[in-house]
Design a protein around this motif. Structure first.
Motif, PDB file in Angstrom:
ATOM      1  N   GLY A  24       0.815  -1.201   0.000  1.00 18.84           N
ATOM      2  CA  GLY A  24       0.000   0.000   0.000  1.00 18.84           C
ATOM      3  C   GLY A  24       0.851   1.253   0.000  1.00 18.84           C
ATOM      4  N   VAL A  25       1.996   1.202   0.669  1.00 20.85           N
ATOM      5  CA  VAL A  25       2.896   2.353   0.689  1.00 20.85           C
ATOM      6  C   VAL A  25       3.407   2.649  -0.717  1.00 20.85           C
ATOM      7  CG1 VAL A  25       5.092   3.234   1.559  1.00 20.85           C
ATOM      8  CG2 VAL A  25       3.573   1.971   3.089  1.00 20.85           C
ATOM      9  N   GLN A  26       3.787   1.592  -1.459  1.00 20.51           N
ATOM     10  CA  GLN A  26       4.237   1.829  -2.832  1.00 20.51           C
ATOM     11  C   GLN A  26       3.105   2.380  -3.688  1.00 20.51           C
ATOM     12  OE1 GLN A  26       4.879  -1.339  -5.639  1.00 20.51           O
ATOM     13  NE2 GLN A  26       6.701  -0.370  -6.500  1.00 20.51           N
ATOM     14  N   ALA A  27       1.890   1.918  -3.463  1.00 18.78           N
ATOM     15  CA  ALA A  27       0.752   2.436  -4.212  1.00 18.78           C
ATOM     16  C   ALA A  27       0.618   3.932  -4.010  1.00 18.78           C
ATOM     17  CB  ALA A  27      -0.527   1.715  -3.778  1.00 18.78           C
ATOM     18  N   LEU A  28       0.691   4.386  -2.749  1.00 23.73           N
ATOM     19  CA  LEU A  28       0.583   5.819  -2.483  1.00 23.73           C
ATOM     20  C   LEU A  28       1.770   6.580  -3.055  1.00 23.73           C
ATOM     21  CD1 LEU A  28      -0.838   8.185  -1.152  1.00 23.73           C
ATOM     22  CD2 LEU A  28       0.304   7.600   0.996  1.00 23.73           C
ATOM     23  N   ASP A  29       2.955   6.012  -2.952  1.00 22.60           N
ATOM     24  CA  ASP A  29       4.145   6.671  -3.492  1.00 22.60           C
ATOM     25  C   ASP A  29       4.022   6.879  -4.995  1.00 22.60           C
ATOM     26  OD1 ASP A  29       6.894   7.658  -3.379  1.00 22.60           O
ATOM     27  OD2 ASP A  29       7.423   5.781  -4.375  1.00 22.60           O
ATOM     28  N   LEU A  30       3.547   5.864  -5.712  1.00 22.14           N
ATOM     29  CA  LEU A  30       3.404   5.992  -7.163  1.00 22.14           C
ATOM     30  C   LEU A  30       2.343   7.030  -7.527  1.00 22.14           C
ATOM     31  CD1 LEU A  30       3.579   2.228  -8.196  1.00 22.14           C
ATOM     32  CD2 LEU A  30       5.321   3.977  -8.604  1.00 22.14           C
ATOM     33  N   VAL A  31       1.244   7.055  -6.804  1.00 17.50           N
ATOM     34  CA  VAL A  31       0.204   8.045  -7.081  1.00 17.50           C
ATOM     35  C   VAL A  31       0.734   9.455  -6.825  1.00 17.50           C
ATOM     36  CG1 VAL A  31      -2.057   8.903  -6.347  1.00 17.50           C
ATOM     37  CG2 VAL A  31      -1.700   6.454  -6.683  1.00 17.50           C
ATOM     38  N   CYS A  32       1.491   9.629  -5.744  1.00 17.87           N
ATOM     39  CA  CYS A  32       2.069  10.942  -5.457  1.00 17.87           C
ATOM     40  C   CYS A  32       3.075  11.351  -6.524  1.00 17.87           C
ATOM     41  CB  CYS A  32       2.737  10.932  -4.079  1.00 17.87           C
ATOM     42  SG  CYS A  32       1.580  10.898  -2.694  1.00 17.87           S
ATOM     43  N   ARG A  33       3.894  10.426  -6.987  1.00 18.00           N
ATOM     44  CA  ARG A  33       4.832  10.734  -8.076  1.00 18.00           C
ATOM     45  C   ARG A  33       4.080  11.166  -9.330  1.00 18.00           C
ATOM     46  NH1 ARG A  33      10.150   8.382  -7.486  1.00 18.00           N
ATOM     47  NH2 ARG A  33      10.289   7.073  -5.616  1.00 18.00           N
ATOM     48  N   PHE A  34       2.931  10.525  -9.562  1.00 15.30           N
ATOM     49  CA  PHE A  34       2.161  10.785 -10.774  1.00 15.30           C
ATOM     50  C   PHE A  34       1.421  12.122 -10.719  1.00 15.30           C
ATOM     51  CE2 PHE A  34      -1.759  10.150 -13.322  1.00 15.30           C
ATOM     52  CZ  PHE A  34      -1.178   9.960 -14.564  1.00 15.30           C
ATOM     53  N   LEU A  35       0.897  12.471  -9.542  1.00 18.64           N
ATOM     54  CA  LEU A  35       0.006  13.620  -9.448  1.00 18.64           C
ATOM     55  C   LEU A  35       0.651  14.885  -8.901  1.00 18.64           C
ATOM     56  CD1 LEU A  35      -3.244  11.900  -8.072  1.00 18.64           C
ATOM     57  CD2 LEU A  35      -2.763  12.599 -10.429  1.00 18.64           C
TER      58      LEU A  35
END
Length: 472
Positions: free
Chosen positions: A176-187
């Protein structure tokens, strides 16, 4: 003792002798025959222990000569022999203390279930099934979007909350942490403003700090975020993103009301705000609370989640569900930062979720948590702590200390006696909630926690010290 335990014991003994420097780097390890006799184990047990220590780089095997201690002696750093008890209370304080706690420490402040509450046998059964299956991918990279069977399962799972998310709009991650990290990198871009609940999961603060954005807290109420202040912040700060929990909120255990969800989404649309909804505690709810993504249809809400809280923190599998046109960009970021890992954990997770035993386990877990919450409350109230709410589901109790006591001071005193607490300020962007502690009901069954808590509260008040309750 089982053979595996005997091997671990021999390995531990060698490590201790190296740490104590009774075995220096370059020194020859005891012979297999001598150590077997001294330890009361078979020679084959010592052979396996030495082979495993050699694989770890602790020992070196020399043909015809035996085993020798590898490497050079590192500088002796006394500070590294124990947790940093004087570390300031920051968003990583609870995580570091919980993860680094020595064996025997009590951790009512941590965020996960005890190991003996987890579905250990289901995990072992699934592992055996994968090992026997010729179709299981045990050695190769996984496709960037993730295993199709697991994504189909997640699509059906999200549909149960009223959210239509085809498998093509679901991407698996390693946590879940990687999921949030990727979304933050994207947005996000450095300097953007992000709203979080106050209080909220402390790792949101830590991760957002790594992305160099401005973090602003919006007060959390028993129905969700305070919408009046939410709107004021939208106007004044023009945030790019809002990150929140669905289901039992961390740390309060509260839930979002349907009315608040509708009004929040209208404000988000008016101010062009994007939302990340972390659904990691979904399986702990008996009845599903409102989901922003279900009302929104993934238009401006992204859902993330994982199964580390209910299934396994060792074989982690997370996910992102987002609008179709964002998936390609998220896949590119995943490939760039982690290539194609996590496939084995995803297959393991799917094997367990597809087993009917998991549903039975969850039903029993929810009942067990309900009892634990009641028992924890019954033990905390006589000490003067009061709940912010009494949650209907989940792990956490958000408790107010009496007399305006500072949770950080209480936590520091408790840590010196082997009990890890979670002070309120670690969860607050404004550094508020200092008179609160978060308790994990599943980790709060030991009576010694309450003895140490009473002692720590007395110490924080400046009262005369009492005898330290032993943890042994």
């Amino acid at each position: 003792m089982a053979r595996g335990g005997r091997v671990e014991a021999v390995m531990g003994g060698i490590r201790e002798r190296i740490a104590a420097r009774t075995l220096q780097p370059g020194a020859k390890a005891p012979s297999i025959r001598a150590l077997a006799a001294a330890s009361g184990v078979a020679k084959s047990t010592v052979v396996e222990a030495y082979d495993r220590l050699a694989a770890e780089g602790v020992l070196q095997a020399r043909r015809g000569s035996g085993f020798y201690v590898a490497g050079r002696a590192p500088p002796l750093a006394l500070a590294e022999l124990a947790p940093q008890l004087d570390r300031s209370i920051d968003p990583l304080w609870v995580s570091r203390q919980s993860l680094e706690a020595p064996p025997g420490a009590l951790k009512p402040g941590c965020g996960w279930l005890p190991g003996d509450w987890m579905p250990d046998e289901a995990v072992r059964r699934a592992l055996r099934g994968l090992a026997r299956s010729r179709q299981a991918n045990l050695t190769d990279y996984s496709p960037p979007l993730g295993a199709p069977a697991m994504r189909q399962h997640l699509s059906r799972r999200l549909a149960a909350y009223g959210l239509e998310a085809p498998p093509g709009q679901v991407m698996l991650t390693e946590s879940g942490v990687q999921a949030l990290d990727l979304v933050c990198r994207f947005l996000l871009e450095p300097g953007d403003t992000v709203l979080v609940d106050d209080p909220c999961y402390f790792n949101f603060h830590a991760l957002l700090r790594a992305h160099r954005v401005e973090v602003t807290g919006v007060p959390w109420t028993q129905a969700g975020p305070d919408l009046e202040q939410f709107e004021q912040l939208l106007t004044a700060r023009r945030p790019r993103l809002y990150i929140t929990n669905s289901g039992p909120q961390n740390p309060t255990g509260g839930t979002l009301s349907a009315v608040t969800a509708h009004r929040l989404l209208k404000l988000a649309e008016r101010h062009d705000l994007l939302i990340v909804e972390d659904d990691v505690y979904a399986d702990l709810e008996t009845e599903a609370s409102p989901r922003l993504a279900a009302f929104d249809g993934l238009e401006r809400v992204v859902v993330i989640g994982s199964f580390s809280k209910t299934l396994s923190a060792a074989g982690r599998c997370g996910f992102v569900a987002a609008r179709a046109e964002w998936i390609e960009g998220l896949i590119d970021l995943k490939v760039a930062t982690s290539f194609g890992g996590g496939g084995l954990a995803a297959d393991l997770t799917h094997a367990i979720l597809a087993d009917g035993a998991y549903r039975r386990y969850l039903a029993a877990l929810r009942e067990r948590l309900a009892r634990a919450r009641g028992e924890t409350l019954a033990r905390l109230r006589p000490l003067g702590l009061t709940p912010w709410i009494e949650p209907a589901a989940g792990i956490f109790l958000w408790m107010r200390l009496p007399d305006g006591l500072d949770g950080g001071a209480v936590a520091q005193h408790a840590l010196a006696h082997g009990v890890v607490l979670a002070p309120g300020e670690a969860f607050s962007a404004s550094r508020g909630w200092r008179d609160h502690l978060r308790f994990n009901a599943a980790q709060s069954g030991d009576r010694r926690i309450y003895e140490v808590l009473d002692l720590a509260m007395r110490s924080a008040r400046g009262a005369p010290p009492m005898a330290t309750p032993p943890l042994g």
